[in-house]
Design a protein around this motif. Structure first.
Motif, PDB file in Angstrom:
ATOM      1  N   GLY A  12      -0.781  35.355  97.756  1.00 16.24           N
ATOM      2  CA  GLY A  12      -0.280  35.094  99.101  1.00 16.24           C
ATOM      3  C   GLY A  12       1.086  34.449  99.114  1.00 16.24           C
ATOM      4  O   GLY A  12       1.869  34.601  98.173  1.00 16.24           O
ATOM      5  N   ALA A  13       1.347  33.708 100.181  1.00 17.74           N
ATOM      6  CA  ALA A  13       2.669  33.133 100.392  1.00 17.74           C
ATOM      7  C   ALA A  13       3.080  32.204  99.251  1.00 17.74           C
ATOM      8  O   ALA A  13       4.246  32.144  98.861  1.00 17.74           O
ATOM      9  N   LEU A  14       2.102  31.511  98.683  1.00 17.95           N
ATOM     10  CA  LEU A  14       2.390  30.588  97.596  1.00 17.95           C
ATOM     11  C   LEU A  14       2.972  31.329  96.395  1.00 17.95           C
ATOM     12  O   LEU A  14       3.959  30.896  95.782  1.00 17.95           O
ATOM     13  N   GLU A  15       2.374  32.467  96.095  1.00 23.34           N
ATOM     14  CA  GLU A  15       2.827  33.262  94.951  1.00 23.34           C
ATOM     15  C   GLU A  15       4.199  33.868  95.214  1.00 23.34           C
ATOM     16  O   GLU A  15       4.973  34.074  94.283  1.00 23.34           O
ATOM     17  N   VAL A  16       4.487  34.152  96.486  1.00 25.69           N
ATOM     18  CA  VAL A  16       5.813  34.678  96.810  1.00 25.69           C
ATOM     19  C   VAL A  16       6.867  33.623  96.480  1.00 25.69           C
ATOM     20  O   VAL A  16       7.913  33.918  95.897  1.00 25.69           O
ATOM     21  N   GLY A  17       6.567  32.371  96.808  1.00 24.06           N
ATOM     22  CA  GLY A  17       7.477  31.275  96.481  1.00 24.06           C
ATOM     23  C   GLY A  17       7.691  31.163  94.983  1.00 24.06           C
ATOM     24  O   GLY A  17       8.821  31.031  94.506  1.00 24.06           O
ATOM     25  N   LYS A  18       6.585  31.277  94.234  1.00 21.73           N
ATOM     26  CA  LYS A  18       6.693  31.195  92.771  1.00 21.73           C
ATOM     27  C   LYS A  18       7.514  32.352  92.232  1.00 21.73           C
ATOM     28  O   LYS A  18       8.331  32.174  91.322  1.00 21.73           O
ATOM     29  N   ALA A  19       7.290  33.537  92.792  1.00 22.33           N
ATOM     30  CA  ALA A  19       8.018  34.713  92.308  1.00 22.33           C
ATOM     31  C   ALA A  19       9.504  34.520  92.518  1.00 22.33           C
ATOM     32  O   ALA A  19      10.328  34.891  91.677  1.00 22.33           O
ATOM     33  N   SER A  20       9.845  33.904  93.651  1.00 18.52           N
ATOM     34  CA  SER A  20      11.256  33.748  93.939  1.00 18.52           C
ATOM     35  C   SER A  20      11.886  32.722  92.989  1.00 18.52           C
ATOM     36  O   SER A  20      12.999  32.913  92.493  1.00 18.52           O
ATOM     37  N   THR A  21      11.148  31.662  92.669  1.00 17.65           N
ATOM     38  CA  THR A  21      11.645  30.711  91.660  1.00 17.65           C
ATOM     39  C   THR A  21      11.786  31.396  90.297  1.00 17.65           C
ATOM     40  O   THR A  21      12.797  31.246  89.602  1.00 17.65           O
ATOM     41  N   ASN A  22      10.747  32.145  89.948  1.00 18.84           N
ATOM     42  CA  ASN A  22      10.765  32.889  88.690  1.00 18.84           C
ATOM     43  C   ASN A  22      11.958  33.801  88.568  1.00 18.84           C
ATOM     44  O   ASN A  22      12.562  33.909  87.509  1.00 18.84           O
ATOM     45  N   ALA A  23      12.264  34.464  89.677  1.00 19.08           N
ATOM     46  CA  ALA A  23      13.365  35.420  89.675  1.00 19.08           C
ATOM     47  C   ALA A  23      14.660  34.694  89.338  1.00 19.08           C
ATOM     48  O   ALA A  23      15.456  35.160  88.517  1.00 19.08           O
ATOM     49  N   VAL A  24      14.865  33.528  89.958  1.00 19.27           N
ATOM     50  CA  VAL A  24      16.111  32.796  89.733  1.00 19.27           C
ATOM     51  C   VAL A  24      16.179  32.295  88.291  1.00 19.27           C
ATOM     52  O   VAL A  24      17.193  32.469  87.606  1.00 19.27           O
ATOM     53  N   VAL A  25      15.064  31.735  87.799  1.00 20.46           N
ATOM     54  CA  VAL A  25      15.066  31.195  86.442  1.00 20.46           C
ATOM     55  C   VAL A  25      15.276  32.316  85.426  1.00 20.46           C
ATOM     56  O   VAL A  25      16.154  32.242  84.564  1.00 20.46           O
ATOM     57  N   SER A  26      14.489  33.387  85.535  1.00 20.51           N
ATOM     58  CA  SER A  26      14.591  34.457  84.537  1.00 20.51           C
ATOM     59  C   SER A  26      15.955  35.109  84.566  1.00 20.51           C
ATOM     60  O   SER A  26      16.548  35.367  83.521  1.00 20.51           O
ATOM     61  N   SER A  27      16.475  35.379  85.780  1.00 22.73           N
ATOM     62  CA  SER A  27      17.754  36.074  85.771  1.00 22.73           C
ATOM     63  C   SER A  27      18.862  35.150  85.273  1.00 22.73           C
ATOM     64  O   SER A  27      19.772  35.605  84.591  1.00 22.73           O
ATOM     65  N   SER A  28      18.766  33.837  85.532  1.00 22.39           N
ATOM     66  CA  SER A  28      19.794  32.925  85.002  1.00 22.39           C
ATOM     67  C   SER A  28      19.800  32.936  83.481  1.00 22.39           C
ATOM     68  O   SER A  28      20.852  33.014  82.852  1.00 22.39           O
ATOM     69  N   ILE A  29      18.603  32.877  82.891  1.00 20.31           N
ATOM     70  CA  ILE A  29      18.534  32.881  81.423  1.00 20.31           C
ATOM     71  C   ILE A  29      19.089  34.198  80.875  1.00 20.31           C
ATOM     72  O   ILE A  29      19.885  34.218  79.938  1.00 20.31           O
ATOM     73  N   LEU A  30      18.684  35.299  81.504  1.00 20.70           N
ATOM     74  CA  LEU A  30      19.163  36.602  81.025  1.00 20.70           C
ATOM     75  C   LEU A  30      20.673  36.734  81.178  1.00 20.70           C
ATOM     76  O   LEU A  30      21.339  37.332  80.332  1.00 20.70           O
ATOM     77  N   ILE A  31      21.209  36.181  82.260  1.00 20.59           N
ATOM     78  CA  ILE A  31      22.661  36.241  82.459  1.00 20.59           C
ATOM     79  C   ILE A  31      23.377  35.529  81.314  1.00 20.59           C
ATOM     80  O   ILE A  31      24.312  36.053  80.720  1.00 20.59           O
ATOM     81  N   LEU A  32      22.897  34.332  80.973  1.00 20.16           N
ATOM     82  CA  LEU A  32      23.568  33.583  79.914  1.00 20.16           C
ATOM     83  C   LEU A  32      23.411  34.270  78.561  1.00 20.16           C
ATOM     84  O   LEU A  32      24.339  34.303  77.753  1.00 20.16           O
ATOM     85  N   LEU A  33      22.246  34.842  78.334  1.00 16.06           N
ATOM     86  CA  LEU A  33      22.032  35.582  77.089  1.00 16.06           C
ATOM     87  C   LEU A  33      22.985  36.771  77.000  1.00 16.06           C
ATOM     88  O   LEU A  33      23.666  36.984  75.989  1.00 16.06           O
ATOM     89  N   MET A  34      23.068  37.536  78.082  1.00 19.23           N
ATOM     90  CA  MET A  34      23.958  38.696  78.087  1.00 19.23           C
ATOM     91  C   MET A  34      25.415  38.265  77.993  1.00 19.23           C
ATOM     92  O   MET A  34      26.251  38.986  77.460  1.00 19.23           O
ATOM     93  N   ASP A  35      25.703  37.070  78.520  1.00 19.93           N
ATOM     94  CA  ASP A  35      27.071  36.546  78.447  1.00 19.93           C
ATOM     95  C   ASP A  35      27.491  36.402  76.990  1.00 19.93           C
ATOM     96  O   ASP A  35      28.579  36.825  76.589  1.00 19.93           O
ATOM     97  N   VAL A  36      26.591  35.841  76.187  1.00 21.28           N
ATOM     98  CA  VAL A  36      26.890  35.669  74.765  1.00 21.28           C
ATOM     99  C   VAL A  36      27.113  37.036  74.122  1.00 21.28           C
ATOM    100  O   VAL A  36      28.105  37.287  73.432  1.00 21.28           O
ATOM    101  N   ILE A  37      26.189  37.954  74.377  1.00 22.00           N
ATOM    102  CA  ILE A  37      26.265  39.271  73.738  1.00 22.00           C
ATOM    103  C   ILE A  37      27.531  40.012  74.162  1.00 22.00           C
ATOM    104  O   ILE A  37      28.270  40.548  73.330  1.00 22.00           O
ATOM    105  N   LEU A  38      27.795  40.023  75.479  1.00 23.70           N
ATOM    106  CA  LEU A  38      28.944  40.791  75.962  1.00 23.70           C
ATOM    107  C   LEU A  38      30.266  40.189  75.496  1.00 23.70           C
ATOM    108  O   LEU A  38      31.219  40.906  75.187  1.00 23.70           O
ATOM    109  N   THR A  39      30.319  38.864  75.446  1.00 23.00           N
ATOM    110  CA  THR A  39      31.557  38.232  75.002  1.00 23.00           C
ATOM    111  C   THR A  39      31.851  38.606  73.552  1.00 23.00           C
ATOM    112  O   THR A  39      32.967  38.950  73.189  1.00 23.00           O
ATOM    113  N   LYS A  40      30.808  38.577  72.758  1.00 21.55           N
ATOM    114  CA  LYS A  40      30.969  38.969  71.353  1.00 21.55           C
ATOM    115  C   LYS A  40      31.428  40.434  71.264  1.00 21.55           C
ATOM    116  O   LYS A  40      32.315  40.779  70.487  1.00 21.55           O
TER     117      LYS A  40
END
Ligand code: ATP
Ligand code: MG
Lengths: 249, 257
Positions: free
Chosen positions: A217-245
């Protein structure tokens, strides 16, 4: 256990992407939805981009002045350093981290809400490819608009530094302007645009994935949205390292 | 005709919700699935349309084996299906008219004016007037239900699924919806399946009733046979209120149908 769940999410993500990147049922509908998403995800982010870019540009300049007061350093050092920071990292990585918070949570909560209120099931029952219909316009719209945000960010950040030169006596305008023009490398702009496009894809697709597979329900939607921000931030920084190299070496 | 043969469904948490259920739903008839809250009606309906995948069993749409279909065939079958969800499931971002026009926009080559006309016709059939440009959040629950019905019938489906079409409606509107569902079923020869625990609907439009008790098929018959059944579970469920018990005594005494 964690590894197994990571691998299974990874597999599920690519299967989901396969569904997203299929031929739209109706091109006209796809086209109009893409325009709509460009408006919502891209154009609506412009004020935020402008505000933070001006501040960051100004802060970079001030820091550079304060930390490079050594008279042996050449006159262009402050402008050059500000410009390169903005071109290389701020206008893509940092900007995308901030947009992950705005756009990513928006996408995840919208799609997640549609999942828990059975709107996605309703699409499926009609025979619409729900992943393609809902997600592809968001990914395409955001990725297409990202270079514009990137360039806008570069411009306003440099203006922010210019503001410091005008309104304070920390650095003269001519010195700043000379600095931001010195030893300019065009490739840095392309490097930034390539990175920001990849990051935009990560933000939109990861957030859509998080929202699409919400259960509950609504609670899980909130969690999903937090998850989305956390996961994409980590992936962005990871890709930043790879792409810069890959791109700068 | 939709035939369901021996389907079973166990969820991830280990609870078996459907135990070996079989049922037949006839074309041109209003088929009702009745049963207590939590008995598995929604899960059963979702299994038939493929939103929930049963572990075993067969589902035949006019002889076509649904569980053996490939995605392309499923997609084509779904164009013949209309479904009303228990929670309406209207698209929040579209107006009432936009919701009803949506399937027309996706699957027909109608011009926008024709789509609009057809959508307004469907909205008129569910007795909904003057809400065309409101958003789902701005109309009442009962109105949302009716919009969802209008959306489900917009493409003239061959198979119509309604999960509790009249929960949350007043008795009068409820009657209008029942009559509408019954009318279109007979008029267009649709295979209509309705989940309900509304006894007025059961008595009014129950041409083929499947009673489910805790995920097991309990009884099959029509609304006339209902009054003469001695199935205890069924009687406990249907004749739970004094009003219906009185009606049953009256009918039995006078030996009427
Ligand atoms: N996704 C799910 N995961 C686990 N259990 C579920 C799931 N969906 C339904 N159930 C369980 O299945 C049982 C039957 O639910 P269902 O929604 O089919 O009931 P229902 O007959 O439609 O009831 P109501 O009349 O209240 O709508 C319930 O006990 C419910 O907890
Ligand atoms: Mg239900």
């Amino acid at each position: 256990m964690i590894l197994a769940s990571a691998i299974s999410s990874f597999g599920r993500y690519w299967l989901f992407m396969k569904r997203v990147f299929s031929v739209p049922d109706k091109w006209r509908v796809f086209y109009s939805r893409t325009i709509f998403e460009i408006n919502k995800l891209g154009i609506d982010s412009i004020p935020l981009v402008i505000v933070i870019s001006i501040f960051i540009g100004a802060v970079c300049t001030i820091q550079m002045v304060l930390n490079t007061s050594n008279p042996l350093l050449p006159a262009y050092s402050v402008g050059l350093a500000t410009r390169d920071i903005v071109l290389l990292e701020f206008s893509n990585s940092i900007l995308c981290l901030i947009l992950a918070g705005k756009v990513g949570s928006n996408i995840a909560s919208e799609i997640g809400t549609m999942r828990v209120t059975e709107q996605i099931d309703a699409l499926d029952i009609m025979g619409v490819n729900s992943a393609n219909y809902l997600v592809l316009p968001k990914v395409v719209g955001f990725v297409l608009f990202m270079p514009i945000l990137d360039v806008l960010c570069i411009g306003t950040a440099l203006l922010g530094g210019y503001g410091v030169a005008i309104f304070t006596d920390m650095i003269t305008v001519s010195r700043y302007v000379y600095g931001i023009q010195a030893f300019f490398q065009e490739w840095y702009v392309w490097y930034g645009i390539i990175k920001s496009v990849v990051f935009a894809y990560i933000i939109a697709s990861v957030a859509a994935y998080c929202g699409f597979f919400v259960k509950g329900g609504a609670l899980e939607v909130g969690k999903a949205s937090t998850n989305a921000v956390v996961s994409s931030s980590i992936l962005i920084l990871l890709m930043d390292v790879i792409l810069t190299k890959l791109l700068l070496q | 005709m939709i035939e369901v043969k021996n389907i079973s469904k166990t969820f991830d948490d280990g609870r078996t919700v459907l135990h070996d259920v079989s049922a037949t739903f006839y074309t041109g008839k209003t088929n009702l699935i009745i049963g207590q809250s939590g008995s598995g009606k929604t899960v059963m309906m979702k299994s038939i349309v493929g939103l929930v995948r049963p572990e075993s069993g067969e589902i035949l749409y006019d002889g076509r084996d649904f569980l053996a279909m490939d995605p392309e065939q499923i997609k084509n079958l779904r164009k013949e299906i209309g479904m009303l969800f228990q929670g309406s499931a209207l698209f929040d971002s579209e107006t009432v008219l936009g919701n009803v026009m949506f399937p027309l926009m996706m699957f027909t080559s109608m011009s926008p004016a024709e789509q609009r006309e057809r959508a307004q016709f469907c909205l008129a059939r569910v007795n909904l007037h003057g809400a065309d440009h409101k958003y789902p959040a701005e109309i009442s629950g009962g109105m949302q239900k009716r919009v969802a019905i209008a959306r489900a019938i917009a493409l003239n489906p061959k198979y119509l699924f309604c999960d509790e079409p009249n929960s949350g409606l007043d008795p009068r509107t409820s009657l209008v919806i029942d009559e509408l569902l019954s009318d279109i079923t007979h008029e267009y020869g649709i295979t209509t399946i309705i989940n309900t625990h509304d006894m007025n609907s059961v008595m009014g439009i129950g041409e083929n009733i499947v009673f489910i008790k805790e995920g097991r098929p309990g009884w099959v018959g029509n609304s006339r046979e209902l009054f003469h059944s001695d199935n205890k579970d069924l009687n406990d469920f249907v004749f739970a209120t004094q009003l219906f018990r009185d009606a049953r005594s009256y009918i039995r005494e006078h030996n009427r149908n």
